[in-house]
Design a protein around this motif. Structure first.
Motif, short mmCIF file in Angstrom:
data_model
loop_
_atom_site.label_atom_id
_atom_site.label_comp_id
_atom_site.label_asym_id
_atom_site.label_seq_id
_atom_site.Cartn_x
_atom_site.Cartn_y
_atom_site.Cartn_z
N ASN A 27 0.79 33.14 64.27
CA ASN A 27 0.13 34.43 64.09
C ASN A 27 0.34 34.97 62.68
N PHE A 28 1.52 34.72 62.10
CA PHE A 28 1.69 35.12 60.72
C PHE A 28 0.79 34.33 59.79
N ALA A 29 0.68 33.01 60.05
CA ALA A 29 -0.22 32.20 59.23
C ALA A 29 -1.66 32.68 59.37
N LEU A 30 -2.06 33.03 60.59
CA LEU A 30 -3.41 33.54 60.81
C LEU A 30 -3.63 34.84 60.06
N ILE A 31 -2.68 35.75 60.18
CA ILE A 31 -2.78 37.04 59.49
C ILE A 31 -2.77 36.85 57.98
N ALA A 32 -1.89 35.95 57.50
CA ALA A 32 -1.81 35.71 56.06
C ALA A 32 -3.10 35.10 55.54
N GLY A 33 -3.69 34.19 56.30
CA GLY A 33 -4.94 33.59 55.87
C GLY A 33 -6.07 34.60 55.77
N PRO A 164 3.43 45.62 61.75
CA PRO A 164 3.17 46.53 60.62
C PRO A 164 1.74 47.00 60.55
N TYR A 165 0.79 46.13 60.83
CA TYR A 165 -0.63 46.53 60.78
C TYR A 165 -0.98 47.49 61.91
N LEU A 166 -0.35 47.30 63.07
CA LEU A 166 -0.59 48.23 64.17
C LEU A 166 -0.01 49.60 63.88
N LEU A 167 1.01 49.65 63.01
CA LEU A 167 1.64 50.92 62.64
C LEU A 167 1.04 51.53 61.37
N GLY A 168 -0.03 50.92 60.86
CA GLY A 168 -0.74 51.53 59.73
C GLY A 168 -0.56 50.85 58.39
N ALA A 169 0.13 49.73 58.31
CA ALA A 169 0.30 49.05 57.02
C ALA A 169 -1.03 48.51 56.53
N THR A 170 -1.19 48.46 55.22
CA THR A 170 -2.41 47.94 54.62
C THR A 170 -2.15 46.75 53.71
N ALA A 171 -0.88 46.38 53.54
CA ALA A 171 -0.51 45.24 52.70
C ALA A 171 0.20 44.20 53.55
N LEU A 172 0.26 42.98 53.01
CA LEU A 172 0.84 41.88 53.77
C LEU A 172 2.36 41.86 53.73
N TRP A 173 2.97 42.42 52.69
CA TRP A 173 4.41 42.23 52.50
C TRP A 173 5.28 42.76 53.64
N PRO A 174 4.93 43.90 54.32
CA PRO A 174 5.78 44.29 55.47
C PRO A 174 5.77 43.24 56.58
N ALA A 175 4.59 42.67 56.83
CA ALA A 175 4.51 41.62 57.84
C ALA A 175 5.29 40.39 57.41
N LEU A 176 5.25 40.08 56.11
CA LEU A 176 5.99 38.95 55.58
C LEU A 176 7.49 39.13 55.78
N ILE A 177 8.00 40.30 55.44
CA ILE A 177 9.43 40.56 55.57
C ILE A 177 9.87 40.49 57.02
N LEU A 178 9.10 41.13 57.90
CA LEU A 178 9.45 41.13 59.32
C LEU A 178 9.40 39.72 59.90
N GLY A 210 7.82 29.80 56.49
CA GLY A 210 7.35 30.33 55.22
C GLY A 210 6.35 29.40 54.55
N ALA A 211 6.58 28.10 54.64
CA ALA A 211 5.65 27.14 54.07
C ALA A 211 4.29 27.20 54.76
N ALA A 212 4.32 27.31 56.09
CA ALA A 212 3.05 27.39 56.83
C ALA A 212 2.27 28.65 56.47
N GLY A 213 2.97 29.80 56.39
CA GLY A 213 2.30 31.04 56.03
C GLY A 213 1.77 31.02 54.60
N GLY A 214 2.57 30.50 53.67
CA GLY A 214 2.14 30.46 52.29
C GLY A 214 0.93 29.58 52.07
#
Length: 228
Positions: A27-33, A164-178, A210-214
């Motif tokens: 799901n992170f890879a999907l969101i990152a893509g 993070p996106y459900l809580l209003g985030a607009t950037a990828l980095w909060p999702a990345l950190i979590l 991390g490799a898969a998401g990147g």
């Protein structure tokens, strides 16, 4: 001295671990893509929710089918042993004795042990199933347990990068950190079950996830620029 072992045949550990890891990574890879293609936060959130739901149901269905098929095959082979014990008990006793001889027992002792174990048909069946098939006919993995474990663990893993996106985030980095925290923690927890060092399990999962998401993020950027 008494000691205990962890449950390694209950049918829950592998699907639970695989589900949580797959939920986090996929799901992170999907969101990152999607984020890499400059999509809106709303589109990313919808995509993440669809990935969570679709992935959880897919994992559960796949695990149920896989474990059910494995159990059915094991039961069929156990029935073959049951019929052979009725049809040719002496041959089955000799077969069991030969297994013990191959493992180092003296011939006389091996035949004595095999004869004693063969007196009880139920015990004989259980011993033959363990020795020849490597299964316990009374403790086969449950497909429902595997499916439920996979469904729940995938959902828990998949919701982390989406949160993070459900809580209003607009950037990828909060999702990345979590996600990175979740990957390391999941790997560390699994290492406690498998006996590996916690830092090794956590680092390994962090690196792979991390490799898969990147890579997916870069792929999303390339596709977004190409379509644009």
């Amino acid at each position: 001295m008494d000691h205990s072992h962890r449950d390694i045949a209950g049918g829950w550990l592998r699907p639970a671990v695989f589900g949580a890891m797959d939920g986090l990574v996929s799901n992170f890879a999907l969101i990152a893509g999607v984020a890499g293609s400059n999509a809106s936060a709303r589109t990313i959130a919808i995509t993440g929710l669809a990935g969570l739901a679709g992935g959880a149901f897919s994992m559960a269905a796949g695990e149920y089918t896989s474990v059910a098929s494995q159990s059915e095959l094991a039961q069929a082979e156990v029935e073959v042993e049951r019929r052979e014990l009725v049809r040719a008990p002496e041959a089955e006793m000799r077969e069991l004795a030969e297994l013990y001889i191959a493992r180092g027992l003296d011939e006389e002792l091996a035949y004595e042990v095999a004869a004693q174990l063969s007196r009880d048909p139920d015990q004989a069946l259980e011993v033959h199933a363990r020795e020849e098939l490597g299964v316990d006919p009374h403790d086969l993995p449950s497909p429902w347990l595997a499916a439920g474990s996979s469904f729940l663990s995938f959902g828990i893993g998949a919701v982390l990068p989406l949160l993070p996106y459900l809580l209003g985030a607009t950037a990828l980095w909060p999702a990345l950190i979590l996600t990175m925290i979740g990957l390391f923690a999941a790997g560390a927890v699994v290492s406690r079950v498998t006996g590996r060092p916690w830092w090794f399990g956590g680092s390994r999962q962090l690196l792979l996830g991390g490799a898969a998401g990147g890579l997916t993020y870069l792929l999303g950027m390339a596709i977004g620029q190409g379509i644009g």
